[in-house]
Write an enzyme that holds these catalytic residues in place. Structure first.
Site, PDB file in Angstrom:
ATOM      1  CE  LYS A  22      18.818  -3.238 -27.839  1.00 18.73           C
ATOM      2  NZ  LYS A  22      17.330  -2.766 -28.116  1.00 18.73           N
ATOM      3  CG  ASN A  23      16.455  -2.737 -24.411  1.00 24.49           C
ATOM      4  OD1 ASN A  23      16.800  -2.181 -25.342  1.00 24.49           O
ATOM      5  ND2 ASN A  23      15.856  -4.178 -24.400  1.00 24.49           N
ATOM      6  CB  CYS A 118      10.527  -3.926 -36.296  1.00 22.64           C
ATOM      7  SG  CYS A 118      10.110  -4.899 -34.907  1.00 22.64           S
ATOM      8  NE  ARG A 123       8.517  -3.488 -31.140  1.00 20.00           N
ATOM      9  CZ  ARG A 123       9.764  -3.438 -30.858  1.00 20.00           C
ATOM     10  NH1 ARG A 123      10.612  -3.909 -31.668  1.00 20.00           N
ATOM     11  NH2 ARG A 123      10.323  -2.858 -29.750  1.00 20.00           N
ATOM     12  CG  ASP A 308      14.594  -8.317 -25.470  1.00 23.08           C
ATOM     13  OD1 ASP A 308      14.559  -7.375 -24.739  1.00 23.08           O
ATOM     14  OD2 ASP A 308      13.484  -8.510 -26.398  1.00 23.08           O
ATOM     15  NE  ARG A 400      18.635  -1.670 -34.120  1.00 23.13           N
ATOM     16  CZ  ARG A 400      17.282  -1.582 -34.240  1.00 23.13           C
ATOM     17  NH1 ARG A 400      16.524  -2.491 -34.935  1.00 23.13           N
ATOM     18  NH2 ARG A 400      16.655  -1.217 -33.011  1.00 23.13           N
TER      19      ARG A 400
HETATM   20  C1  EPZ Z   1      11.119  -2.904 -25.141  1.00 27.76           C
HETATM   21  O1  EPZ Z   1      10.299  -2.730 -26.287  1.00 27.76           O
HETATM   22  C2  EPZ Z   1      12.573  -3.270 -25.739  1.00 27.76           C
HETATM   23  N1  EPZ Z   1      13.164  -2.127 -26.364  1.00 27.76           N
HETATM   24  C3  EPZ Z   1      12.408  -4.506 -26.412  1.00 27.76           C
HETATM   25  O2  EPZ Z   1      13.718  -5.071 -26.584  1.00 27.76           O
HETATM   26  C4  EPZ Z   1      11.827  -5.614 -25.411  1.00 27.76           C
HETATM   27  O3  EPZ Z   1      11.591  -6.745 -26.335  1.00 27.76           O
HETATM   28  C5  EPZ Z   1      10.503  -5.119 -25.116  1.00 27.76           C
HETATM   29  O4  EPZ Z   1      10.556  -3.819 -24.514  1.00 27.76           O
HETATM   30  C6  EPZ Z   1       9.725  -6.004 -24.051  1.00 27.76           C
HETATM   31  O5  EPZ Z   1      10.378  -6.286 -23.132  1.00 27.76           O
HETATM   32  C7  EPZ Z   1      13.686  -1.126 -25.588  1.00 27.76           C
HETATM   33  O6  EPZ Z   1      13.518  -1.094 -24.490  1.00 27.76           O
HETATM   34  C8  EPZ Z   1      14.473  -0.122 -26.618  1.00 27.76           C
HETATM   35  P1  EPZ Z   1       6.910  -2.991 -25.383  1.00 27.76           P
HETATM   36  P2  EPZ Z   1       9.008  -1.996 -26.433  1.00 27.76           P
HETATM   37  O7  EPZ Z   1       6.142  -1.749 -25.439  1.00 27.76           O
HETATM   38  O8  EPZ Z   1       8.943  -0.874 -25.351  1.00 27.76           O
HETATM   39  C9  EPZ Z   1       2.564  -4.184 -27.252  1.00 27.76           C
HETATM   40  C10 EPZ Z   1      15.492  -5.966 -28.020  1.00 27.76           C
HETATM   41  O9  EPZ Z   1      15.713  -6.817 -28.749  1.00 27.76           O
HETATM   42  N2  EPZ Z   1       2.182  -2.722 -27.130  1.00 27.76           N
HETATM   43  O10 EPZ Z   1       6.777  -3.550 -23.836  1.00 27.76           O
HETATM   44  O11 EPZ Z   1       8.488  -1.543 -27.723  1.00 27.76           O
HETATM   45  C11 EPZ Z   1       3.615  -4.444 -28.281  1.00 27.76           C
HETATM   46  O12 EPZ Z   1       2.882  -4.613 -29.576  1.00 27.76           O
HETATM   47  C12 EPZ Z   1      14.127  -5.272 -28.099  1.00 27.76           C
HETATM   48  O13 EPZ Z   1      16.437  -5.126 -27.218  1.00 27.76           O
HETATM   49  C13 EPZ Z   1       0.983  -2.022 -27.661  1.00 27.76           C
HETATM   50  O14 EPZ Z   1       0.168  -2.875 -27.907  1.00 27.76           O
HETATM   51  O15 EPZ Z   1       8.207  -3.192 -26.020  1.00 27.76           O
HETATM   52  C14 EPZ Z   1       4.381  -5.713 -27.971  1.00 27.76           C
HETATM   53  O16 EPZ Z   1       3.502  -6.840 -28.175  1.00 27.76           O
HETATM   54  C15 EPZ Z   1      13.156  -5.910 -28.975  1.00 27.76           C
HETATM   55  N3  EPZ Z   1       0.898  -0.837 -27.360  1.00 27.76           N
HETATM   56  C16 EPZ Z   1       4.143  -5.732 -26.363  1.00 27.76           C
HETATM   57  O17 EPZ Z   1       3.170  -4.525 -26.009  1.00 27.76           O
HETATM   58  C17 EPZ Z   1       1.577  -0.001 -27.168  1.00 27.76           C
HETATM   59  O18 EPZ Z   1       1.293   1.280 -27.028  1.00 27.76           O
HETATM   60  C18 EPZ Z   1       5.248  -5.510 -25.681  1.00 27.76           C
HETATM   61  O19 EPZ Z   1       5.756  -4.092 -26.057  1.00 27.76           O
HETATM   62  C19 EPZ Z   1       3.050  -0.270 -26.726  1.00 27.76           C
HETATM   63  C20 EPZ Z   1       3.268  -1.648 -26.735  1.00 27.76           C
END
Ligand code: EPZ
Length: 422
Positions: A22-23, A118, A123, A308, A400
């Site tokens: 998915k990711n 969410c 996020r 995850d 999802r």
């Molecule tokens: C991706 O989300 C995945 N989703 C998530 O999978 C996964 O948990 C996450 O990466 C971490 O591995 C997809 O790939 C579609 P991040 P993403 O940006 O990109 C902070 C699942 O269950 N952050 O690495 O949204 C954020 O708040 C889902 O399959 C900022 O502060 O994750 C979080 O605390 C859930 N500012 C941390 O970084 C930003 O601009 C990690 O977020 C972006 C992120």
């Protein structure tokens, strides 16, 4: 709303196949916006998130033809594209924000609703926007939308304060046709980043270093159609591994890359579960009657223990002898499953970003609610071994991100009934 009714099952046995990630597929579908031509994406998982992305891309003028029977999507962004993404689609799925980088690169302007928070956290997208402005885009916030404009994006050196997966992907996609070189430092190194880079390079981009903490991108004039196969879903595979462990089962998982799950495999072995490669795939033998041992988990960006997999592994640890501590460092609110597991008899106390788990002899079936995707999967795993029936509501969260998880687990001997609302 549909629900799962799950009864305790015997140890799971047999062979199960992991589908495409998915990711990985979501950013690759967004990246197709960059290509002028008809691309083919293979091993596309049948998930409602992919359906949401399909609808979003079509609303932007991208032609998408999803052959679910063959897990193949043909996609073409050669026609006229629109620069504004609709609120009702983006608000359904946070990953929709990944269309921002490609649209900015392709059209020079883009307007996308700010994704809300969410269940697992606020996020924010500040790191995505920091990257776009470093590339020369002018960012504007109004009425819940964020827009970005740039005559021509110029390569820049960008340091990410946190190795954000989405920010790394969005900035990579914005930079592939920028003027000159972009250097992205402290970027995410997840396998899904490498898959996206492979897709982009197969379409004519020049992306080097994906999978390391520094990615160098030389801008090119245009990207052409390509043919790409999505990597297996490491989190689905990890979920199957825990399903075998929690039922003292013995299963083999085909189409999974063990290298992508080293921390999960290491922790399963620590918990007294055997995991080894066979010619058919990865075998997980939790050995009937073997006692699960407690272990401590700390989630970290890749290659650390994946956030995850935190909820699913916690379900397992509720039955492990002794005390286990699970610390969530990636998201600020990813313990929504704790309350639901406690309703099933788990002994868990939350202390700031850690959950302290005392192993119990058994869980009991209860009425519980899936609060988010991975929490829902964790409740399914707990229900496989709980005494009595468990009813899980709000299972749309699970649909999802997993393709037919109930059917796949049933093929291994689980007793899961999907009850549609009449
Ligand atoms: C991706 O989300 C995945 N989703 C998530 O999978 C996964 O948990 C996450 O990466 C971490 O591995 C997809 O790939 C579609 P991040 P993403 O940006 O990109 C902070 C699942 O269950 N952050 O690495 O949204 C954020 O708040 C889902 O399959 C900022 O502060 O994750 C979080 O605390 C859930 N500012 C941390 O970084 C930003 O601009 C990690 O977020 C972006 C992120």
């Amino acid at each position: 709303m549909a629900k799962f009714v799950i009864k305790k099952c015997p140890p799971l046995k047999g062979l199960v196949k992991t589908c495409g990630s998915k990711n990985a597929v979501l950013p690759v579908l967004a990246a197709a916006i960059l290509t002028d031509g008809a691309s083919t994406i293979r091993d596309v998982p049948s998930l409602s998130d992919v359906l949401t992305m399909e609808k979003l891309l079509e609303s932007l003028g991208v032609k998408v033809n999803w052959d679910k029977g063959r897990d193949v999507i043909s996609i073409s962004a050669s026609g006229k594209l629109h620069s504004e993404a609709a609120y009702e689609l983006v608000s359904k799925m946070r990953a929709s924000f990944l269309v921002m980088g490609p649209l900015l690169a392709r059209l020079g302007e883009v307007k996308v609703p700010l994704p809300g928070g969410c269940a697992i956290g606020t996020r924010p997208v500040d790191l995505h926007l920091k990257g776009f402005s470093a590339l020369g885009a002018h960012i504007l916030f109004e009425h819940g939308f964020v827009s970005a404009k740039a005559k021509r994006l110029k390569g820049a050196k960008i340091y990410l304060d946190f190795p954000s997966v989405g920010a790394t992907e969005n900035i990579m996609m914005a930079a592939v046709m920028a003027q000159g070189q972009t250097i992205l430092e402290n970027c995410a190194v997840e396998p899904e980043i490498v898959d996206l880079s492979n897709f982009l390079n197969s379409a004519g981009a020049e992306v080097k270093g994906a999978g390391t903490d520094t990615i160098k991108i030389n801008g090119v004039k245009e990207l052409k159609e390509t043919d790409h196969t999505i990597i297996p879903d490491r989190i689905e595979a990890g979920t199957f591994m825990v399903a075998a462990a929690i039922t003292n089962g013995d299963i083999t998982i085909t189409n999974m890359l063990a290298d992508h799950l080293k921390p999960v495999i290491a922790k399963l072995k620590e918990a007294n579960v055997s995991v080894f490669e066979t010619d058919k795939g990865i075998r997980v033998d939790a050995g009937e009657g073997k006692k699960l041992k407690s272990s401590d988990i700390k989630t970290l960006p890749y290659p650390g223990f994946p956030t995850d997999m935190q909820a699913q592994f916690m379900a397992l640890l509720t039955l492990a002898e002794g005390t286990s501590i699970v610390t969530e460092t990636v998201f600020e609110n990813r313990f929504m499953h704790v309350g639901e597991l406690k309703r099933m008899g788990a002994d868990i106390k939350i202390e700031s970003r850690s959950a302290v788990i005392e192993g119990v002899k058994m869980l009991t079936g209860a009425q519980v609610k899936a609060t988010d995707l991975r929490a829902g999967a964790a409740l399914m795993l707990a229900a496989l071994t709980a005494q009595g029936a468990t009813e899980i509501s709000d299972i749309y969260h699970i649909d999802r991100g997993y393709c037919n998880l109930d059917e796949k687990l049933n093929s291994l001997g689980a007793r899961i009934e999907r009850v549609e609302d009449n």
